[in-house]
Design an enzyme around this catalytic site. Structure first.
Site, mmCIF file in Angstrom:
data_model
loop_
_atom_site.group_PDB
_atom_site.id
_atom_site.type_symbol
_atom_site.label_atom_id
_atom_site.label_comp_id
_atom_site.label_asym_id
_atom_site.label_seq_id
_atom_site.Cartn_x
_atom_site.Cartn_y
_atom_site.Cartn_z
ATOM 1 N N ASP A 68 -13.825 3.660 2.674
ATOM 2 C CA ASP A 68 -13.384 4.998 3.097
ATOM 3 C C ASP A 68 -13.169 5.108 4.597
ATOM 4 O OD1 ASP A 68 -13.954 5.473 0.364
ATOM 5 O OD2 ASP A 68 -14.143 7.603 0.830
ATOM 6 N N LYS A 79 -15.444 3.900 -3.879
ATOM 7 C CA LYS A 79 -14.569 3.872 -5.050
ATOM 8 C C LYS A 79 -14.805 2.654 -5.929
ATOM 9 C CE LYS A 79 -12.731 7.539 -3.320
ATOM 10 N NZ LYS A 79 -13.710 7.684 -2.232
ATOM 11 N N SER A 133 -16.374 14.955 2.241
ATOM 12 C CA SER A 133 -17.482 14.023 2.378
ATOM 13 C C SER A 133 -18.393 14.631 3.421
ATOM 14 C CB SER A 133 -16.927 12.676 2.819
ATOM 15 O OG SER A 133 -17.913 11.888 3.382
HETATM 16 FE FE1 FES Z 1 -17.877 2.189 2.529
HETATM 17 FE FE2 FES Z 1 -19.011 4.490 3.391
HETATM 18 S S1 FES Z 1 -17.135 3.612 4.015
HETATM 19 S S2 FES Z 1 -19.693 3.113 1.887
#
Ligand code: FES
Length: 557
Positions: free
Chosen positions: A82, A125, A471
């Protein structure tokens, strides 16, 4: 007598002969070729710290599988992170990569007719993608939780990557200097593993154990710790027996286990992303369960038992030391479906028999919780007939009712620039649309807008309704995420004009667009267009096939 494995082809057939030629050249023996063939799903790359340790784990799993009489094959898949793969196309690649992983696993494992899988779960993901594949393929599977990273300190205070992300929103307004954010970033991550705290990665690891798909005691766990390595070895041995027993994911992931997972999510105020992922996993399992209804049903019954960052000040290490998922489930034992099964072959009741809570201050009781329910609420109404999600977290001064005129934006950048120019006013409902799974395409990450509102001192004075994902958590304000159906899908969100009154009542679970029906009927005739067009490549395929987020955003009907 042992069952006939699907991977053992009839001698002399074309499939048998072609594969034999290949595998003999790989050095496999006649005896090897009769063994249970286990895929080790390694969703990793060199791009991110989240999964930088998975090659080492795969090597240990292989040793354990061989020792137990199986034949391991490492299979690599796409691997999104992410905080790395969110940079291109407005973050649009992140969620669609979940579905890329599912299909990646399908073509390799089903194409080769392997007998079982060990999936190495890491970044946000990867776990849902692997669980979805387990449900789709329905061959014996264990998901190995590959653990969280060690956080650092900044000027004597705890510092983790989520905090860096949050504080970066204060740089534009001058609240945090470039030198400060640089020092924070340089000190936030100290070892491989997923982001610390109750973000999506640790939340999904916990969900995995609550579903019964990981060995008990697996989550959360410090990456590469002796405890994690113990589970790695145990999983490698257990999967071989599961193949001989033909013990499959759909024996484990049932309506009861999805209910158990929803209760654990509520007890920990885990990430809102767990809701759509659980729905998608249920759909892949062909399990007739409406996960949104599950959350609505349990929201008022399950209190917050542990306040882990970002909900509270507790660290993910504290939750692990207190007993982790098993201990939370022990607290919920009277409410859980204890007949649901786990990869061990035991049911949840049997697993919980000897579990102790190691720290009563970290994991509270249902009768004496951190805070009363709900920690997470599904809201619906004339604006969001499919639903939206409000993560309330723990005790806070949060606004529960809000009515105001819409101020509409069509990208997070547009919204953040407007906040910077002072064009978002107290009393307004900030609407972010055209950025959902189809419009994005790929469900834009919109936490930065919420953090920017916080940085501008507006978070208590406005409400937010966003098609995008969220998030992290700001413990104030009223934010409805993953609003569905999205404008590009023809949802009412596309009928809103600037200034239209929107009312949100979290207690009553409603979000309404207070505009007369005759006005909306006229707007429908305008056939408004939203979202990106002219996409090419993977995001184009995704945009044409993805289902609404409240249906799990899966790629089939
Ligand atoms: Fe991989 Fe948070 S960006 S666990």
């Amino acid at each position: 007598m042992r069952r006939i494995l699907r991977s053992n082809f009839k001698p002399g057939t074309p499939n048998w002969a072609g594969r034999r030629a290949q595998w003999r050249a790989l050095g496999l023996s006649d005896e090897d070729m009769e063994k249970p063939k286990i895929a080790i799903i390694n969703s990793s790359s060199e791009l991110a710290i989240c999964f930088s340790h998975l090659d080492g784990i795969a090597a240990k799993v292989k040793e354990a599988i061989r020792a137990a009489g199986g034949l391991p094959f490492e299979v690599r898949t796409a691997a999104p992170s992410d905080f790395i793969t969110n940079a291109g196309r407005g973050g649009g690649y992140i969620l669609p990569t979940r579905d890329l992983i599912v299909n990646d696993i399908e073509v390799q494992v089903e194409g080769a007719l392997l007998d079982g899988m060990i999936c190495l779960a890491s970044c946000d993901k990867t776990t849902p993608g692997q669980l979805m594949a387990a449900g789709r393929l329905n061959i014996p599977t264990i998901v190995v939780i590959c653990g969280y990273q060690q956080s650092g300190t900044y000027r004597g205070q705890h510092m983790d990557i989520e905090e860096v992300f949050l504080k970066s929103s204060f740089v534009a307004s001058g609240g945090v200097s470039l030198a400060e954010i640089t020092e924070m970033a340089d000190n936030a991550v100290r070892s491989p593993g997923v982001c610390a705290g109750m973000g999506t990665a640790n939340s999904m690891h916990i969900v995995c154990e609550a579903l019964g798909m990981s060995l008990p005691g697996s989550a959360p766990v410090l990456a590469n710790s002796p405890k994690m390595m113990g589970h790695v070895r145990e999983a490698g041995q257990r999967i071989v027996q599961m193949v001989w027993d033909d013990y499959k994911p759909r024996d484990i992931m049932t309506a009861e286990s999805f209910a158990n997972a929803a209760m654990v999510v509520l007890a920990l105020s885990a990430s809102i992303n767990t809701v759509k992922h659980l729905q998608a996993i249920a759909m892949e399992c062909e399990c007739d369960v409406d996960v949104y209804d599950l959350f609505a049903r349990y929201a008022d019954k399950i209190p917050l038992l542990a306040a882990i960052r970002p909900t509270g000040e507790g660290l993910i290490e504290d939750l692990e030391a207190a007993g982790g998922t098993r201990a939370v489930m022990k607290r919920l034992e009277g409410l859980l479906h204890c007949n649901a099964r786990t990869v061990t072959g035991q049911n949840v009741g049997e697993v919980l028999n000897d579990v102790q809570i190691a720290n009563e201050k970290v994991i509270h009781t249902v009768l004496n919780p951190v805070s009363k329910p709900p920690s997470l609420v599904i809201v619906k109404g004339s604006l969001l007939p499919g639903g939206g999600i409000v993560r309330l977290g723990g005790p806070s001064e949060r606004t529960m009712r809000f009515t105001g005129p819409a101020n509409i934006f069509h990208s997070r950048e547009e919204a953040m620039e407007a906040i910077g120019r002072g064009e978002v006013k107290p009393g307004q409902v900030v609407v972010l649309r055209g950025i959902g799974v189809k419009g994005g395409p790929g469900l834009a990450m919109t936490s930065s807008v919420v953090f920017a509102l916080d940085g501008a001192g507006l978070i208590d004075k406005v409400a937010v309704v966003t098609e995008g994902q969220l998030s992290g958590l700001v413990n104030r304000g009223l934010v409805v995420g993953e609003a569905s159906p999205e404008a590009m899908e023809g949802g009412p969100l596309g009928l809103v004009d600037n200034g239209d009154p929107i009312s949100i009542d979290v207690d009553k679970r409603v979000v309404n667009l207070d505009v007369p029906e005759e006005t909306l009927a006229k707007r429908r005739e305008e056939q408004r267009q939203f979202g990106k067009t002219g996409e090419r490549g993977w995001l184009s395929i995704y945009q044409r096939t993805v289902q609404p987020v409240h249906k799990g955003a899966v790629l089939f009907k």
